[in-house]
Motif scaffolding. Structure first.
Motif, PDB file in Angstrom:
ATOM      1  N   MET A 214       2.230 -11.695  -5.530  1.00 32.93           N
ATOM      2  CA  MET A 214       0.929 -11.593  -6.184  1.00 32.93           C
ATOM      3  C   MET A 214       0.318 -12.983  -6.220  1.00 32.93           C
ATOM      4  SD  MET A 214       1.793  -8.993  -9.327  1.00 32.93           S
ATOM      5  CE  MET A 214       2.934 -10.165 -10.054  1.00 32.93           C
ATOM      6  N   GLN A 215      -0.857 -13.100  -5.651  1.00 33.49           N
ATOM      7  CA  GLN A 215      -1.450 -14.427  -5.475  1.00 33.49           C
ATOM      8  C   GLN A 215      -2.949 -14.347  -5.714  1.00 33.49           C
ATOM      9  OE1 GLN A 215      -0.897 -16.034  -1.515  1.00 33.49           O
ATOM     10  NE2 GLN A 215      -0.600 -18.098  -2.325  1.00 33.49           N
ATOM     11  N   THR A 216      -3.497 -15.316  -6.412  1.00 36.04           N
ATOM     12  CA  THR A 216      -4.944 -15.387  -6.608  1.00 36.04           C
ATOM     13  C   THR A 216      -5.478 -16.595  -5.854  1.00 36.04           C
ATOM     14  OG1 THR A 216      -4.560 -16.598  -8.647  1.00 36.04           O
ATOM     15  CG2 THR A 216      -4.987 -14.254  -8.855  1.00 36.04           C
ATOM     16  N   THR A 217      -6.567 -16.397  -5.217  1.00 41.99           N
ATOM     17  CA  THR A 217      -7.197 -17.486  -4.454  1.00 41.99           C
ATOM     18  C   THR A 217      -8.654 -17.620  -4.891  1.00 41.99           C
ATOM     19  OG1 THR A 217      -7.737 -15.910  -2.698  1.00 41.99           O
ATOM     20  CG2 THR A 217      -5.703 -17.171  -2.461  1.00 41.99           C
ATOM     21  N   MET A 218      -9.111 -18.828  -5.005  1.00 44.14           N
ATOM     22  CA  MET A 218     -10.492 -19.049  -5.405  1.00 44.14           C
ATOM     23  C   MET A 218     -11.449 -18.550  -4.330  1.00 44.14           C
ATOM     24  SD  MET A 218     -10.397 -20.175  -8.399  1.00 44.14           S
ATOM     25  CE  MET A 218     -12.143 -20.545  -8.539  1.00 44.14           C
ATOM     26  N   ASP A 219     -12.399 -17.788  -4.748  1.00 47.12           N
ATOM     27  CA  ASP A 219     -13.409 -17.258  -3.842  1.00 47.12           C
ATOM     28  C   ASP A 219     -14.699 -18.040  -4.082  1.00 47.12           C
ATOM     29  OD1 ASP A 219     -15.237 -15.861  -2.379  1.00 47.12           O
ATOM     30  OD2 ASP A 219     -14.553 -13.872  -3.025  1.00 47.12           O
ATOM     31  N   SER A 228      -4.568 -10.802  -5.098  1.00 43.42           N
ATOM     32  CA  SER A 228      -4.133 -10.339  -3.778  1.00 43.42           C
ATOM     33  C   SER A 228      -2.656  -9.957  -3.875  1.00 43.42           C
ATOM     34  CB  SER A 228      -4.319 -11.450  -2.737  1.00 43.42           C
ATOM     35  OG  SER A 228      -3.778 -11.047  -1.490  1.00 43.42           O
ATOM     36  N   VAL A 229      -2.329  -8.744  -3.474  1.00 46.01           N
ATOM     37  CA  VAL A 229      -0.946  -8.267  -3.466  1.00 46.01           C
ATOM     38  C   VAL A 229      -0.504  -8.172  -2.011  1.00 46.01           C
ATOM     39  CG1 VAL A 229       0.627  -6.411  -4.110  1.00 46.01           C
ATOM     40  CG2 VAL A 229      -1.295  -6.993  -5.601  1.00 46.01           C
ATOM     41  N   VAL A 230       0.464  -8.985  -1.636  1.00 46.17           N
ATOM     42  CA  VAL A 230       0.885  -9.065  -0.241  1.00 46.17           C
ATOM     43  C   VAL A 230       2.332  -8.605  -0.131  1.00 46.17           C
ATOM     44  CG1 VAL A 230       1.039 -10.524   1.805  1.00 46.17           C
ATOM     45  CG2 VAL A 230      -0.631 -11.076  -0.003  1.00 46.17           C
ATOM     46  N   ARG A 231       2.539  -7.499   0.536  1.00 44.76           N
ATOM     47  CA  ARG A 231       3.897  -6.982   0.697  1.00 44.76           C
ATOM     48  C   ARG A 231       4.700  -7.883   1.633  1.00 44.76           C
ATOM     49  NH1 ARG A 231       5.040  -2.259  -1.443  1.00 44.76           N
ATOM     50  NH2 ARG A 231       3.345  -0.961  -2.262  1.00 44.76           N
ATOM     51  N   THR A 232       6.004  -7.766   1.536  1.00 49.80           N
ATOM     52  CA  THR A 232       6.908  -8.627   2.297  1.00 49.80           C
ATOM     53  C   THR A 232       6.608  -8.594   3.787  1.00 49.80           C
ATOM     54  OG1 THR A 232       8.638  -8.288   0.638  1.00 49.80           O
ATOM     55  CG2 THR A 232       9.331  -9.095   2.793  1.00 49.80           C
TER      56      THR A 232
END
Length: 288
Positions: A214-219, A228-232
């Motif tokens: 689970m990662q947040t990025t500045m937009d 953002s949820v990024v699976r393996t």
């Protein structure tokens, strides 16, 4: 010579003759057609093995016959009803100790079973009158614990001894509700939340293998930082390295008092749609 005897009138006797070799006898293959229902219902086991030596003209030895202890033959159906230490609420009720085939039939229509014995049950929920799952039997046991009259009625209807009812009740109260809700662990890095998402099966969190990052990025086009949820399987090499850096921290928090940073999400571990996963992740979650 030996006999296979059954205490049921239908079965009668099966007589076999076998020769002894080196002091022992090996019986040939035998097919059993008698029901093994006794094993499921707690009745007296139906079979005994009886053996005696056949006398010959050359021998005047007096050899006493032998009779085995009663036994049953476990069919595949019986083996499938093997009891388990901690039942799931969705398991068949037959997985509870001392609930054999006849008892299970009565639980499937408890009202009818009570009527056969002219017993009037108190008002009960429909789920408790037509029990097929271990979870429903647990509810019935808990109800009976606060209603001694109901407990006595159930023991009578199910034809169980007090000891067997007590053992079944103890086993039933171990029943657990299936827990497959994903767990999330979050922390802050440079002021932005990020973390790991873990699958869970029957309450066991898969700590060794995170299901997603689970990662947040500045937009730059928005004042909010989208999650953002990024699976393996979809992670970049940099994200895979980040997961390995975060994993020891997540494990340390898991074993710390209060489980800091950990939450139970509203998402089932079987959820596979990433977009839906992102939408639901924090819609209904609470701290562990």
């Amino acid at each position: 010579m030996c006999w296979l005897a059954s205490n049921t009138p239908r079965a009668g006797l099966l007589v076999l003759a076998a020769s002894m070799q080196d002091g022992s006898v090996e019986l040939p293959a035998i097919t059993f057609t008698e029901s093994s229902e006794a094993l499921l219902s707690g009745r007296k086991p139906p079979f005994r093995l009886v053996a005696r030596a056949k006398q010959t003209q050359e021998s005047n030895l007096q050899i006493k016959h032998a009779v085995s202890e009663p036994f049953v033959v476990a069919t595949r159906r019986v083996k499938a009803n093997k009891k388990i230490d901690i039942p799931s609420a969705e398991d068949p009720v037959s997985r509870i100790e001392h609930l054999g085939g006849q008892t299970v039939k009565k639980l499937a229509d408890l009202q009818a079973a009570a009527a056969e014995q002219e017993i009037t049950l108190p008002p009960l929920d429909v789920d408790l009158l037509k029990i097929s799952k271990a979870g429903h039997f647990k509810q019935l046991v808990l109800r009976a614990e606060v209603d001694g009259h109901l407990k006595h009625q159930l023991i009578t209807i199910l034809r169980m001894s007090k000891d067997k009812w007590a053992a079944a009740a103890v086993h039933a109260k171990r029943t657990v509700v299936p827990d497959t809700k994903m767990r999330a662990w979050t922390t802050d890095q440079a002021g932005l939340p990020l973390g790991l998402l873990f699958s869970c099966q029957n309450g066991m969190v898969q700590l060794g293998s995170p299901a997603a990052l689970m990662q947040t990025t500045m937009d730059s086009s928005s004042a909010t930082a989208p999650l953002s949820v990024v699976r393996t399987s979809q992670q970049s090499p940099e994200q895979q390295v980040l997961v390995q850096q975060l994993l020891p921290l997540a494990k340390s928090s898991w074993w710390s008092p209060g489980n800091p940073g950990w939450m139970i999400t509203a998402v089932d571990s079987a959820e596979i749609e990433v977009r839906r996963l992102t939408q639901l992740l924090f819609s209904s979650c609470h701290n562990i």
